[in-house]
Structures are given as C-alpha cells and as structure tokens.
Design a protein around this motif. Structure first.
Motif, PDB file in Angstrom:
ATOM      1  N   ILE A   8       0.850  -1.183   0.000  1.00 33.06           N
ATOM      2  CA  ILE A   8       0.000   0.000   0.000  1.00 33.06           C
ATOM      3  C   ILE A   8       0.888   1.236   0.000  1.00 33.06           C
ATOM      4  CG2 ILE A   8      -1.752   1.302   1.274  1.00 33.06           C
ATOM      5  CD1 ILE A   8      -2.650  -1.363   2.508  1.00 33.06           C
ATOM      6  N   SER A   9       0.574   2.202  -0.828  1.00 34.05           N
ATOM      7  CA  SER A   9       1.302   3.466  -0.873  1.00 34.05           C
ATOM      8  C   SER A   9       0.296   4.613  -0.907  1.00 34.05           C
ATOM      9  CB  SER A   9       2.194   3.553  -2.118  1.00 34.05           C
ATOM     10  OG  SER A   9       3.122   2.496  -2.169  1.00 34.05           O
ATOM     11  N   ALA A  10       0.717   5.770  -0.415  1.00 34.72           N
ATOM     12  CA  ALA A  10      -0.092   6.983  -0.489  1.00 34.72           C
ATOM     13  C   ALA A  10       0.547   7.932  -1.494  1.00 34.72           C
ATOM     14  CB  ALA A  10      -0.205   7.651   0.873  1.00 34.72           C
ATOM     15  N   ILE A  11      -0.226   8.342  -2.480  1.00 36.54           N
ATOM     16  CA  ILE A  11       0.212   9.301  -3.493  1.00 36.54           C
ATOM     17  C   ILE A  11      -0.433  10.645  -3.171  1.00 36.54           C
ATOM     18  CG2 ILE A  11       0.224   9.846  -5.961  1.00 36.54           C
ATOM     19  CD1 ILE A  11      -0.403   6.812  -6.432  1.00 36.54           C
ATOM     20  N   ASP A  12       0.342  11.707  -3.161  1.00 37.54           N
ATOM     21  CA  ASP A  12      -0.215  13.024  -2.887  1.00 37.54           C
ATOM     22  C   ASP A  12      -1.063  13.470  -4.073  1.00 37.54           C
ATOM     23  OD1 ASP A  12      -0.564  15.878  -2.372  1.00 37.54           O
ATOM     24  OD2 ASP A  12       1.042  15.663  -0.904  1.00 37.54           O
ATOM     25  N   ALA A  13      -2.314  13.827  -3.781  1.00 40.21           N
ATOM     26  CA  ALA A  13      -3.225  14.273  -4.838  1.00 40.21           C
ATOM     27  C   ALA A  13      -2.968  15.711  -5.274  1.00 40.21           C
ATOM     28  CB  ALA A  13      -4.668  14.130  -4.372  1.00 40.21           C
ATOM     29  N   ASP A  14      -2.092  16.431  -4.545  1.00 43.40           N
ATOM     30  CA  ASP A  14      -1.795  17.826  -4.864  1.00 43.40           C
ATOM     31  C   ASP A  14      -3.054  18.680  -4.875  1.00 43.40           C
ATOM     32  OD1 ASP A  14       0.924  18.009  -4.871  1.00 43.40           O
ATOM     33  OD2 ASP A  14       1.165  17.645  -7.015  1.00 43.40           O
ATOM     34  N   LEU A  15      -3.874  18.514  -3.841  1.00 43.68           N
ATOM     35  CA  LEU A  15      -5.072  19.321  -3.677  1.00 43.68           C
ATOM     36  C   LEU A  15      -4.769  20.471  -2.724  1.00 43.68           C
ATOM     37  CD1 LEU A  15      -8.201  19.641  -4.118  1.00 43.68           C
ATOM     38  CD2 LEU A  15      -8.449  18.385  -1.959  1.00 43.68           C
ATOM     39  N   ILE A  16      -4.742  21.682  -3.218  1.00 40.47           N
ATOM     40  CA  ILE A  16      -4.535  22.921  -2.462  1.00 40.47           C
ATOM     41  C   ILE A  16      -3.117  23.001  -1.898  1.00 40.47           C
ATOM     42  CG2 ILE A  16      -5.304  24.371  -0.523  1.00 40.47           C
ATOM     43  CD1 ILE A  16      -8.123  23.227  -0.953  1.00 40.47           C
ATOM     44  N   ARG A  17      -2.702  21.974  -1.135  1.00 40.81           N
ATOM     45  CA  ARG A  17      -1.345  21.959  -0.578  1.00 40.81           C
ATOM     46  C   ARG A  17      -0.899  20.506  -0.471  1.00 40.81           C
ATOM     47  NH1 ARG A  17      -4.484  22.351   4.256  1.00 40.81           N
ATOM     48  NH2 ARG A  17      -3.985  20.622   5.670  1.00 40.81           N
ATOM     49  N   HIS A  18       0.416  20.299  -0.321  1.00 41.29           N
ATOM     50  CA  HIS A  18       0.917  18.949  -0.095  1.00 41.29           C
ATOM     51  C   HIS A  18       0.434  18.447   1.262  1.00 41.29           C
ATOM     52  CE1 HIS A  18       3.288  19.145  -3.677  1.00 41.29           C
ATOM     53  NE2 HIS A  18       4.043  20.136  -3.242  1.00 41.29           N
ATOM     54  N   MET A  20      -2.545  17.245   1.987  1.00 45.56           N
ATOM     55  CA  MET A  20      -3.956  17.490   2.292  1.00 45.56           C
ATOM     56  C   MET A  20      -4.841  16.329   1.851  1.00 45.56           C
ATOM     57  SD  MET A  20      -6.357  20.764   1.483  1.00 45.56           S
ATOM     58  CE  MET A  20      -7.996  20.880   2.208  1.00 45.56           C
ATOM     59  N   ALA A  21      -4.560  15.751   0.694  1.00 42.83           N
ATOM     60  CA  ALA A  21      -5.390  14.650   0.186  1.00 42.83           C
ATOM     61  C   ALA A  21      -4.493  13.604  -0.464  1.00 42.83           C
ATOM     62  CB  ALA A  21      -6.412  15.164  -0.817  1.00 42.83           C
ATOM     63  N   SER A  22      -4.781  12.353  -0.154  1.00 39.64           N
ATOM     64  CA  SER A  22      -3.985  11.261  -0.703  1.00 39.64           C
ATOM     65  C   SER A  22      -4.835  10.355  -1.573  1.00 39.64           C
ATOM     66  CB  SER A  22      -3.345  10.442   0.424  1.00 39.64           C
ATOM     67  OG  SER A  22      -4.335   9.840   1.235  1.00 39.64           O
ATOM     68  N   ILE A  23      -4.157   9.658  -2.454  1.00 42.57           N
ATOM     69  CA  ILE A  23      -4.722   8.586  -3.267  1.00 42.57           C
ATOM     70  C   ILE A  23      -3.971   7.331  -2.865  1.00 42.57           C
ATOM     71  CG2 ILE A  23      -5.000   7.698  -5.609  1.00 42.57           C
ATOM     72  CD1 ILE A  23      -4.720  10.710  -6.511  1.00 42.57           C
ATOM     73  N   HIS A  24      -4.665   6.299  -2.439  1.00 44.65           N
ATOM     74  CA  HIS A  24      -3.969   5.084  -2.018  1.00 44.65           C
ATOM     75  C   HIS A  24      -3.835   4.117  -3.190  1.00 44.65           C
ATOM     76  CE1 HIS A  24      -4.829   6.534   2.113  1.00 44.65           C
ATOM     77  NE2 HIS A  24      -3.630   6.022   2.285  1.00 44.65           N
ATOM     78  N   VAL A  35      -7.537   3.722  -4.387  1.00 46.21           N
ATOM     79  CA  VAL A  35      -8.656   4.048  -3.512  1.00 46.21           C
ATOM     80  C   VAL A  35      -8.710   5.560  -3.409  1.00 46.21           C
ATOM     81  CG1 VAL A  35      -9.719   3.780  -1.261  1.00 46.21           C
ATOM     82  CG2 VAL A  35      -8.377   1.904  -2.236  1.00 46.21           C
ATOM     83  N   ASP A  36      -9.800   6.133  -3.911  1.00 46.05           N
ATOM     84  CA  ASP A  36      -9.973   7.559  -4.181  1.00 46.05           C
ATOM     85  C   ASP A  36      -8.988   7.987  -5.260  1.00 46.05           C
ATOM     86  OD1 ASP A  36     -12.209   7.929  -2.606  1.00 46.05           O
ATOM     87  OD2 ASP A  36     -11.071   8.528  -0.839  1.00 46.05           O
ATOM     88  N   CYS A  37      -9.321   9.051  -5.970  1.00 38.89           N
ATOM     89  CA  CYS A  37      -8.500   9.385  -7.140  1.00 38.89           C
ATOM     90  C   CYS A  37      -8.197  10.863  -7.260  1.00 38.89           C
ATOM     91  CB  CYS A  37      -9.163   8.870  -8.417  1.00 38.89           C
ATOM     92  SG  CYS A  37     -10.737   9.662  -8.812  1.00 38.89           S
ATOM     93  N   GLY A  38      -8.560  11.658  -6.248  1.00 36.42           N
ATOM     94  CA  GLY A  38      -8.219  13.067  -6.320  1.00 36.42           C
ATOM     95  C   GLY A  38      -8.969  13.778  -7.427  1.00 36.42           C
ATOM     96  N   THR A  39      -8.306  14.740  -8.034  1.00 32.67           N
ATOM     97  CA  THR A  39      -8.914  15.603  -9.042  1.00 32.67           C
ATOM     98  C   THR A  39      -8.306  15.347 -10.418  1.00 32.67           C
ATOM     99  OG1 THR A  39      -7.326  17.428  -8.965  1.00 32.67           O
ATOM    100  CG2 THR A  39      -8.988  17.352  -7.212  1.00 32.67           C
ATOM    101  N   GLY A  40      -8.797  16.087 -11.397  1.00 32.65           N
ATOM    102  CA  GLY A  40      -8.201  15.980 -12.727  1.00 32.65           C
ATOM    103  C   GLY A  40      -6.740  16.359 -12.756  1.00 32.65           C
ATOM    104  N   HIS A  41      -6.311  17.155 -11.773  1.00 33.90           N
ATOM    105  CA  HIS A  41      -4.907  17.553 -11.697  1.00 33.90           C
ATOM    106  C   HIS A  41      -4.018  16.477 -11.071  1.00 33.90           C
ATOM    107  CE1 HIS A  41      -6.250  21.445 -12.946  1.00 33.90           C
ATOM    108  NE2 HIS A  41      -6.855  21.726 -11.803  1.00 33.90           N
ATOM    109  N   SER A  42      -4.620  15.418 -10.523  1.00 33.81           N
ATOM    110  CA  SER A  42      -3.851  14.384  -9.820  1.00 33.81           C
ATOM    111  C   SER A  42      -3.262  13.338 -10.756  1.00 33.81           C
ATOM    112  CB  SER A  42      -4.748  13.686  -8.786  1.00 33.81           C
ATOM    113  OG  SER A  42      -5.325  14.597  -7.888  1.00 33.81           O
TER     114      SER A  42
END
Length: 312
Positions: A8-18, A20-24, A35-42
């Motif tokens: 399992i790894s956490a990828i930073d979704a780059d939402l607003i700031r480092h 703040m939101a992860s994608i697993h 698991v979860d996918c963040g935004t179009g910018h992720s």
C-alpha cells in the motif's frame, strides 16, 4: 509517495497543498488499484507513481471511490480514460453522479465559480456506465486474490462506504474516520478530528459507522486526509468524543439567530485549538488555522444544515 507495508502506498493528490489529500495505491500480484483518485490535476502524480513502481497503465484494474465528493472523485473520468482496463467501484448512491457529473459540476460551480472550479478540480469527465461496479453493504471485490470488503458508512455522506483489507487488517476510510493532517502529528501520534459535510452530516450515523469499523479491531486506518494512522483504539475514542463535542457546540448555538454561523465557527475553532494543545501540538493559532481553516468552515456549514434538518 509514501510506501507502507502490505503493498500500500499513499500518493499526494496535490489538492490545495501537499499533505492534504492522498490517493492510495494498492497492489495484488501483477495488478493495481486506486482508492480515491483526487482531481483531474492528480493524474500526473498517479502516472509517475505507477511508473516508479513498474506498473503498466493496463495493470490498473480498479479505481475505488469511498464517496463522490469532488476532492475524492472529480478525477475519476480522466483516470478512467487514462487506464483502459480499469473499472470504477462506487457506492450505488454515487454511481449516477460519476456517469453524469453535471449536477455535481453545477452545484460546485454555483459555490466556487467557474475559474476556481477549474483551478481546484480540473476537467470533470463522465464515466462509461458499462465500466461501473456498484457496491452494497457486505459486497466483496475479488481483487486478484486480495479480497476487499465494502460496508456502508453514512455520517459524512449517505453515499459513503469504507473498505476492509484483510491483508493489512486495515480500513480505507475516506472521510468517515476523520482527518489527521501530518502537521499535527506529535511524537508519532496522529491528531484526529471529524469532518462533516455541508449537505449530509448525520452525527449519530457517523458515530455508528466509526464504532462498526472499530469492532473489526483494525491495525491501521488509511485516511484520504491524510495517509496511514495506527494506534486506532485511542484515535477512535478521541474521534467519537470530538463528534459528540461538535453536536454539543451546535446545540449551544442553535438559538443564536443571525449570529449562529459565527458562533459555530468560534466554537469549533476553540474546540480545535484546545484539543491540539491537549495533544501536545506546538502550532500557533495562525498555524493551526492555516491547516484547518477550510475544514472548520465546512464543519460549521455541516452543523448548520444538520440543525436545520433536526428543527424541521
């Protein structure tokens, strides 16, 4: 990217700031899932993470959404186009909004405006209904021999489920098990704080969902905001107490008339700062609000909607 045990790894979704939101990112043999996918910018961060792990785009088999709020799910359409073998796994109450996101887009645009929407979330694209898997309470996804179990976890939203991973003995919790930002960790101890939603916050349901997850005796929780936390029993007790404190603040502010929103904001800020100090955090008020200000605003909105619904 942060690597944990059990593939399992956490990828930073780059939402607003480092942070703040992860994608697993989860692996099962030669296959992968998000698991979860963040935004179009992720998407660039996800592509880079897969390349770093030696995972071909064709090996990404599932994009799993805990719920369809935009910070968790607005990138789904772009991700599905980028990963041709992926299927989208989503709560049945949320599936229609991924297949046709027009209502999500319209609602959020009315709040934020078109430019802010584009800046924050990027393009929100529809998902082909033929590639959507709808779950139900107790649904088990056979992820290449790594079973993932889905349970209905309302409270933050009625279209929220959490995912039990037997291999790690952990839950992917979306927003149901609260927020634990890295800036507030003290001596390895995470600080947990609940998150309501402006529309569907139901504190009793949230408490029941938390207790249901704790009953599995999890060894870890994988939070979208942010990453893996352990010491789960103590965090669970703290989270349940802070949900109850939110309810008490809301009830105390119920009769404040036009000043209700500000009273809620003041009460939630005081709760946050008092709990941070009790946790041993050295963050100043300004530092704490730089991290938590948006969440305090959203929690106040959620409590207002809840008060109005209970009054009705």
């Amino acid at each position: 990217m942060i690597d944990y045990d059990h593939d399992i790894s956490a990828i930073d979704a780059d939402l607003i700031r480092h942070g703040m939101a992860s994608i697993h990112l989860v692996r099962a043999g030669d296959q992968a899932a998000l698991v979860d996918c963040g935004t179009g910018h992720s998407l660039p961060n996800v592509r880079a993470a897969l390349a770093q792990k030696g995972i071909a785009p064709e090996a990404l088999r599932y994009i799993i959404l805990t719920h369809v709020h935009l910070d968790h799910a607005s990138g789904a359409g772009a991700m599905m186009r980028a990963f041709p073998n992926a299927q989208l796994v989503v709560h049945p109450r949320g599936a229609r909004h991924m297949i046709d996101p027009s209502k999500l887009i319209a609602g959020a645009t009315a709040v934020y405006g078109e430019q802010a929407m584009a800046d924050m979330y990027g393009d929100i694209l529809p998902v082909d209904a033929a590639r959507v898997i709808e779950t139900h309470d107790g649904f088990v996804l056979d992820f290449n021999g790594r079973p993932l179990e889905f349970i209905d976890t309302p409270g933050h939203a009625r279209h929220h489920h959490c995912i039990w991973d037997a291999r790690s003995q952990g839950w992917f919790t979306g927003d149901t098990f609260g927020l634990a930002y890295p800036e507030c960790t003290v001596d390895g101890r995470a600080f947990i704080f609940p998150t309501s939603s402006p529309v569907q916050f139901e504190p009793a349901a949230m408490q029941a969902s938390v207790e249901r997850m704790l009953a599995r005796d999890p060894q870890a929780m994988y939070l979208t905001h942010y990453g893996k936390v352990t010491g789960v029993p103590a965090l669970g007790r703290a989270l349940l107490a802070r949900i109850a404190a939110h309810v008490a603040i809301a009830k105390a502010c119920a009769g404040a008339g036009e000043g209700r929103k500000q009273a809620l904001l003041d009460g939630l800020e005081k709760l946050l700062l008092d709990e941070l100090r009790a946790h041993g955090s050295a963050l100043s008020r300004d530092q704490a609000m730089a991290v938590w200000g948006l969440d305090i605003e959203l929690n106040a909105q959620g409590l207002e909607v809840w008060l109005d619904s209970t009054a009705a």
